[in-house]
Design a protein around this motif. Structure first.
Motif, PDB file in Angstrom:
ATOM      1  N   THR A 183      -8.504  52.380  16.344  1.00 21.73           N
ATOM      2  CA  THR A 183      -9.735  52.699  15.639  1.00 21.73           C
ATOM      3  C   THR A 183     -10.387  51.367  15.308  1.00 21.73           C
ATOM      4  O   THR A 183      -9.768  50.501  14.693  1.00 21.73           O
ATOM      5  N   THR A 184     -11.623  51.189  15.733  1.00 24.03           N
ATOM      6  CA  THR A 184     -12.286  49.888  15.632  1.00 24.03           C
ATOM      7  C   THR A 184     -13.618  50.003  14.890  1.00 24.03           C
ATOM      8  O   THR A 184     -14.265  51.057  14.901  1.00 24.03           O
ATOM      9  N   ALA A 185     -14.007  48.900  14.281  1.00 22.11           N
ATOM     10  CA  ALA A 185     -15.274  48.868  13.542  1.00 22.11           C
ATOM     11  C   ALA A 185     -16.464  48.815  14.482  1.00 22.11           C
ATOM     12  O   ALA A 185     -17.569  49.242  14.116  1.00 22.11           O
ATOM     13  N   VAL A 186     -16.270  48.290  15.676  1.00 24.63           N
ATOM     14  CA  VAL A 186     -17.356  48.099  16.637  1.00 24.63           C
ATOM     15  C   VAL A 186     -16.915  48.623  17.997  1.00 24.63           C
ATOM     16  O   VAL A 186     -15.722  48.833  18.228  1.00 24.63           O
ATOM     17  N   PRO A 187     -17.854  48.838  18.930  1.00 28.51           N
ATOM     18  CA  PRO A 187     -17.450  49.212  20.290  1.00 28.51           C
ATOM     19  C   PRO A 187     -16.545  48.142  20.893  1.00 28.51           C
ATOM     20  O   PRO A 187     -16.578  46.978  20.488  1.00 28.51           O
ATOM     21  N   LEU A 188     -15.756  48.525  21.874  1.00 27.00           N
ATOM     22  CA  LEU A 188     -14.783  47.600  22.463  1.00 27.00           C
ATOM     23  C   LEU A 188     -15.437  46.311  22.932  1.00 27.00           C
ATOM     24  O   LEU A 188     -14.879  45.224  22.757  1.00 27.00           O
ATOM     25  N   PHE A 189     -16.628  46.405  23.544  1.00 32.90           N
ATOM     26  CA  PHE A 189     -17.217  45.194  24.120  1.00 32.90           C
ATOM     27  C   PHE A 189     -17.741  44.240  23.060  1.00 32.90           C
ATOM     28  O   PHE A 189     -18.167  43.142  23.391  1.00 32.90           O
ATOM     29  N   GLN A 190     -17.699  44.639  21.774  1.00 36.06           N
ATOM     30  CA  GLN A 190     -18.099  43.732  20.706  1.00 36.06           C
ATOM     31  C   GLN A 190     -16.895  43.232  19.894  1.00 36.06           C
ATOM     32  O   GLN A 190     -17.081  42.577  18.870  1.00 36.06           O
ATOM     33  N   LEU A 191     -15.686  43.520  20.361  1.00 37.25           N
ATOM     34  CA  LEU A 191     -14.502  43.125  19.598  1.00 37.25           C
ATOM     35  C   LEU A 191     -14.401  41.615  19.428  1.00 37.25           C
ATOM     36  O   LEU A 191     -14.001  41.131  18.371  1.00 37.25           O
ATOM     37  N   PHE A 192     -14.723  40.862  20.465  1.00 38.05           N
ATOM     38  CA  PHE A 192     -14.488  39.417  20.441  1.00 38.05           C
ATOM     39  C   PHE A 192     -15.771  38.600  20.406  1.00 38.05           C
ATOM     40  O   PHE A 192     -15.732  37.381  20.389  1.00 38.05           O
ATOM     41  N   MET A 193     -16.908  39.265  20.436  1.00 39.77           N
ATOM     42  CA  MET A 193     -18.201  38.578  20.326  1.00 39.77           C
ATOM     43  C   MET A 193     -19.147  39.471  19.553  1.00 39.77           C
ATOM     44  O   MET A 193     -19.399  40.603  19.956  1.00 39.77           O
ATOM     45  N   SER A 194     -19.670  38.988  18.454  1.00 37.75           N
ATOM     46  CA  SER A 194     -20.635  39.762  17.685  1.00 37.75           C
ATOM     47  C   SER A 194     -21.969  39.788  18.427  1.00 37.75           C
ATOM     48  O   SER A 194     -22.222  38.954  19.300  1.00 37.75           O
ATOM     49  N   PRO A 195     -22.858  40.742  18.095  1.00 34.83           N
ATOM     50  CA  PRO A 195     -24.185  40.754  18.727  1.00 34.83           C
ATOM     51  C   PRO A 195     -24.928  39.433  18.539  1.00 34.83           C
ATOM     52  O   PRO A 195     -25.656  38.986  19.428  1.00 34.83           O
ATOM     53  N   GLU A 196     -24.728  38.785  17.385  1.00 35.78           N
ATOM     54  CA  GLU A 196     -25.378  37.499  17.146  1.00 35.78           C
ATOM     55  C   GLU A 196     -24.853  36.428  18.097  1.00 35.78           C
ATOM     56  O   GLU A 196     -25.619  35.605  18.616  1.00 35.78           O
ATOM     57  N   GLU A 197     -23.539  36.440  18.342  1.00 36.48           N
ATOM     58  CA  GLU A 197     -22.959  35.466  19.261  1.00 36.48           C
ATOM     59  C   GLU A 197     -23.392  35.737  20.693  1.00 36.48           C
ATOM     60  O   GLU A 197     -23.608  34.804  21.470  1.00 36.48           O
ATOM     61  N   ALA A 220       4.583  53.450  22.334  1.00 39.62           N
ATOM     62  CA  ALA A 220       3.188  53.739  21.964  1.00 39.62           C
ATOM     63  C   ALA A 220       2.860  53.049  20.648  1.00 39.62           C
ATOM     64  O   ALA A 220       3.698  53.001  19.735  1.00 39.62           O
ATOM     65  N   PHE A 221       1.626  52.529  20.554  1.00 40.13           N
ATOM     66  CA  PHE A 221       1.196  51.781  19.369  1.00 40.13           C
ATOM     67  C   PHE A 221      -0.163  52.290  18.912  1.00 40.13           C
ATOM     68  O   PHE A 221      -1.107  52.354  19.706  1.00 40.13           O
ATOM     69  N   ILE A 222      -0.228  52.656  17.642  1.00 39.15           N
ATOM     70  CA  ILE A 222      -1.487  53.087  17.032  1.00 39.15           C
ATOM     71  C   ILE A 222      -1.888  52.000  16.046  1.00 39.15           C
ATOM     72  O   ILE A 222      -1.159  51.717  15.078  1.00 39.15           O
ATOM     73  N   VAL A 223      -3.015  51.354  16.297  1.00 41.31           N
ATOM     74  CA  VAL A 223      -3.488  50.249  15.459  1.00 41.31           C
ATOM     75  C   VAL A 223      -4.840  50.660  14.874  1.00 41.31           C
ATOM     76  O   VAL A 223      -5.785  50.935  15.616  1.00 41.31           O
ATOM     77  N   THR A 224      -4.932  50.693  13.556  1.00 38.81           N
ATOM     78  CA  THR A 224      -6.146  51.163  12.889  1.00 38.81           C
ATOM     79  C   THR A 224      -6.906  50.007  12.243  1.00 38.81           C
ATOM     80  O   THR A 224      -6.378  48.917  12.054  1.00 38.81           O
ATOM     81  N   ASP A 225      -8.172  50.265  11.940  1.00 33.87           N
ATOM     82  CA  ASP A 225      -9.021  49.333  11.185  1.00 33.87           C
ATOM     83  C   ASP A 225      -9.175  47.977  11.880  1.00 33.87           C
ATOM     84  O   ASP A 225      -9.118  46.923  11.239  1.00 33.87           O
ATOM     85  N   VAL A 226      -9.369  48.010  13.194  1.00 33.17           N
ATOM     86  CA  VAL A 226      -9.552  46.768  13.946  1.00 33.17           C
ATOM     87  C   VAL A 226     -10.986  46.275  13.724  1.00 33.17           C
ATOM     88  O   VAL A 226     -11.943  46.995  14.014  1.00 33.17           O
ATOM     89  N   PRO A 227     -11.163  45.054  13.217  1.00 31.65           N
ATOM     90  CA  PRO A 227     -12.517  44.553  12.959  1.00 31.65           C
ATOM     91  C   PRO A 227     -13.117  43.901  14.199  1.00 31.65           C
ATOM     92  O   PRO A 227     -12.422  43.613  15.177  1.00 31.65           O
ATOM     93  N   GLY A 228     -14.420  43.665  14.152  1.00 25.14           N
ATOM     94  CA  GLY A 228     -15.029  42.803  15.155  1.00 25.14           C
ATOM     95  C   GLY A 228     -14.687  41.365  14.817  1.00 25.14           C
ATOM     96  O   GLY A 228     -14.709  40.963  13.652  1.00 25.14           O
ATOM     97  N   MET A 229     -14.339  40.572  15.823  1.00 20.16           N
ATOM     98  CA  MET A 229     -13.875  39.203  15.586  1.00 20.16           C
ATOM     99  C   MET A 229     -14.878  38.203  16.143  1.00 20.16           C
ATOM    100  O   MET A 229     -15.156  38.193  17.337  1.00 20.16           O
ATOM    101  N   THR A 230     -15.414  37.368  15.284  1.00 17.85           N
ATOM    102  CA  THR A 230     -16.360  36.339  15.690  1.00 17.85           C
ATOM    103  C   THR A 230     -15.614  35.019  15.825  1.00 17.85           C
ATOM    104  O   THR A 230     -14.383  34.971  15.770  1.00 17.85           O
ATOM    105  N   HIS A 231     -16.370  33.913  15.978  1.00 26.66           N
ATOM    106  CA  HIS A 231     -15.722  32.605  16.116  1.00 26.66           C
ATOM    107  C   HIS A 231     -14.942  32.234  14.858  1.00 26.66           C
ATOM    108  O   HIS A 231     -14.038  31.395  14.905  1.00 26.66           O
ATOM    109  N   ARG A 232     -15.242  32.872  13.739  1.00 21.55           N
ATOM    110  CA  ARG A 232     -14.521  32.572  12.500  1.00 21.55           C
ATOM    111  C   ARG A 232     -13.132  33.209  12.476  1.00 21.55           C
ATOM    112  O   ARG A 232     -12.293  32.825  11.671  1.00 21.55           O
ATOM    113  N   GLU A 233     -12.917  34.185  13.337  1.00 23.48           N
ATOM    114  CA  GLU A 233     -11.606  34.859  13.383  1.00 23.48           C
ATOM    115  C   GLU A 233     -10.931  34.633  14.730  1.00 23.48           C
ATOM    116  O   GLU A 233     -10.284  35.522  15.269  1.00 23.48           O
TER     117      GLU A 233
END
Length: 578
Positions: A387-401, A350-363
């Motif tokens: 625990t993530t900064a954004v909903p799952l569906f925004q992890l790899f694409m920001s709303p702007e992207e 089991a893996f607990i990963v905290t503070d996951v940011p949203g990742m745009t093309h810069r990351e």
């Protein structure tokens, strides 16, 4: 006492108003809670006075109420701005749009970024829903000067009366729901529903827009229900049109299961799901709660651990039993790769990963490493808590992207309402439908380079969605309702055999075939089982890897990539007996 709350009527006084005997709503504009007395204080007081028996599961739920209470203490709702009647009328399509029968883009509702995440508490009769709502509503902090609590059925009756009045006065060709939502938002910045349910098609058609409209005006929703959001309006007419409302509830409210379930150790399972956003006060308690449940604090208190891969150290900041806990930057921010993740899969379940940011093309480098980690967790059938900064569906694409990709799709003509989405789970598909997106549009977008990257984010989201299901989370944990310790032992055997079958081309303990797996699969964890099977069919491990094997062995192991074979350096191979 698990699963049921010993309920004794509350003290003769209350703070604020509740429902009147007829079930109609009551709004509070009276003297607020003067001492910031929170739900946890109320619970402790009832336990101390022997009106409640202390229970770990119940205390966990009350802590969630307390987390929201604390966030509300720092929250200032925006001023409600009523839309004009003219703004609610549909826009006239342009000549070109009408010529090509194009639908105007769906209007999006902007929800304030600082809106605290509400609560959706569900459970069977007798699980204490009413008492918990009493504790939360009566102890709201002093800055919440207006609040509303109402039975959901009565609330919807009032909504339909208001909608009917709007249509009688202004006609049917306008968005009356948005206007009614603004009216209701003026009655309180916190809206509490008792017994949320949907049994009527008229309710189902407007609920998503109504709740979204309330949230856009800064209203925090807290509700109780007899069922999980996924089970609302089941088998109802046009239920597909209700799915967006379910997704809204699951995204914008924290879902809490009031029915306690325990494992073979009699430890209650945390009431929330394994994924939490945003990174608010509740995120910390969410991660710690799951770490305690997945780990073994009694026999193996949390500690640092170090593992080695090819002479390099992998630091695990917190480990307990078969659970490991990292921040995102501790795991992904440094230069890690597939071999590191495979070693972690060998050591932990089991893996607990905290503070996951949203990742745009810069990351994109972070995103690639994180997707590789997700693949490794999925392929090893491990558990994951985020625990993530954004909903799952925004992890790899920001709303702007997303907006940029949508504009690209419209220009190229790849946005079509009827077009299907390949390789996307239901939640992601619904989100893309709402935005007018599809996979062809993303494939033609300049945001991604290469087919694998174009589809990797949707595949990762689909896998996360599966790993967040109750079936995946509880499997192998020895939950009492699934068979207890026998279930845990049985799953451990199945998982062990699965690992042997899937990765029979290399040795987990020595990682001796990792170089072969890496080259054969092009560095993708997903291809590892197929490459292992290929290695097995070639008798590679027995004849080539181990010197002096059954067939004589080879001092110079080879790696196959397609039909070509080329040598691997002896220094890169670690033998089974090392």
């Amino acid at each position: 006492m698990s699963g049921r709350i010993l309920y004794i009527p509350p003290r003769p006084f209350t703070r604020g108003y509740g429902l009147n005997p007829s079930g109609d709503s009551q709004q509070s504009h009276t003297v607020p809670n003067p001492d910031a007395f929170g739900p946890l204080d109320e619970y402790d007081e009832r336990v101390h006075s022997h009106r409640l028996r202390d229970d770990e599961h119940q205390r966990t739920i009350v802590q969630s109420l307390q987390d929201l209470h604390d966030m509300l203490a720092e929250y200032q709702a925006p001023k409600v701005i009523h839309p004009t009647i003219e703004s609610l009328k549909p826009e006239s399509p342009s000549f070109l749009a009408s010529l090509f029968h194009r639908k105007p883009p769906r209007k999006t509702t902007q929800i304030p970024a600082n809106l605290p995440k509400g609560l959706y508490m569900y459970g069977d009769v007798g699980s204490g829903k009413t008492m918990l709502m009493d504790m939360f509503y009566d102890t709201l902090p002093h800055n919440i000067s207006s609040k509303t609590r109402i039975h959901f059925h009565n609330f919807m009756q009032d909504v339909h009366k208001r909608l009917h009045a709007m249509k009688m006065e202004h006609g049917t060709d306008l968005d009356a729901v948005s206007y009614v939502a603004a009216d209701l938002a003026e009655k309180g910045s916190v809206l509490c529903f008792d017994e949320f349910q949907c049994t009527d098609v008229a309710d189902a058609m407007i609920l998503r827009s109504l709740l979204e409209g309330l949230m856009s005006h800064g209203v925090v929703l807290v509700t109780t229900s007899n069922r999980h959001p996924d089970d609302l309006y089941k088998n109802g007419i046009q239920r597909a049109s209700f799915i967006p409302c379910i997704n809204l509830l699951k995204t914008r409210l924290r879902i809490l299961n009031l029915d306690s379930t325990t494992d073979y150790r009699k430890i209650p399972r945390p009431p929330s799901g394994v994924f939490h956003h945003p990174l608010d006060k509740a995120a910390t308690s969410h991660a710690e709660r799951w770490f305690k449940f997945m780990g073994d604090f009694e026999k193996d208190p949390p500690h640092k651990a170090t593992h080695q891969v090819w002479g390099r150290d992998i630091e695990v900041p917190k480990a307990s039993g078969k659970a490991a806990m990292f921040t995102f930057h501790e795991l992904i921010g440094r230069a890690t790769g597939a071999a590191d993740y495979l070693e972690l899969m060998r050591s932990y379940d089991a893996f607990i990963v905290t503070d996951v940011p949203g990742m745009t093309h810069r990351e994109r480098d972070w995103a690639r490493r994180f997707i590789t980690f997700i693949d490794a967790v999925y392929e090893s059938r491990s558990k994951i808590v985020l625990t993530t900064a954004v909903p799952l569906f925004q992890l790899f694409m920001s709303p702007e992207e997303v907006g940029e990709a949508l504009d690209d799709g419209r220009r190229t003509g790849s946005v079509k309402d009827a077009e299907h989405h390949e390789g996307v789970d239901d939640v992601m598909r619904q989100m893309m439908d709402d935005l007018g997106m599809n996979m062809s549009m993303l494939k033609n977008s300049d945001l991604f380079t290469g087919d694998e990257e174009r589809f990797a984010f949707s595949r990762a989201l689909s896998r996360l969605s599966e790993m967040g299901s109750q079936e995946w989370v509880e499997r192998g944990l020895g939950m009492e309702h699934r068979g207890g310790l026998n279930e845990k032992v049985g799953w451990a055997r199945v998982r062990s055999r699965w690992r042997e079958d899937s990765f029979d081309g290399y040795i987990w303990d020595s990682q001796s075939a990792v170089p072969y797996i890496r080259e054969c699969s092009g560095g993708s964890i997903i291809g590892a089982p197929a490459c292992a099977a290929q290695a097995k069919s070639m008798n590679w491990l027995r004849e080539q890897l181990v010197p002096g094997g059954a067939a004589g062995g080879s001092k110079n192991p080879v790696s196959w990539e397609g039909s070509a074979a080329r040598p691997l350096g002896p220094s890169s191979i670690r033998h089974q007996d090392e």
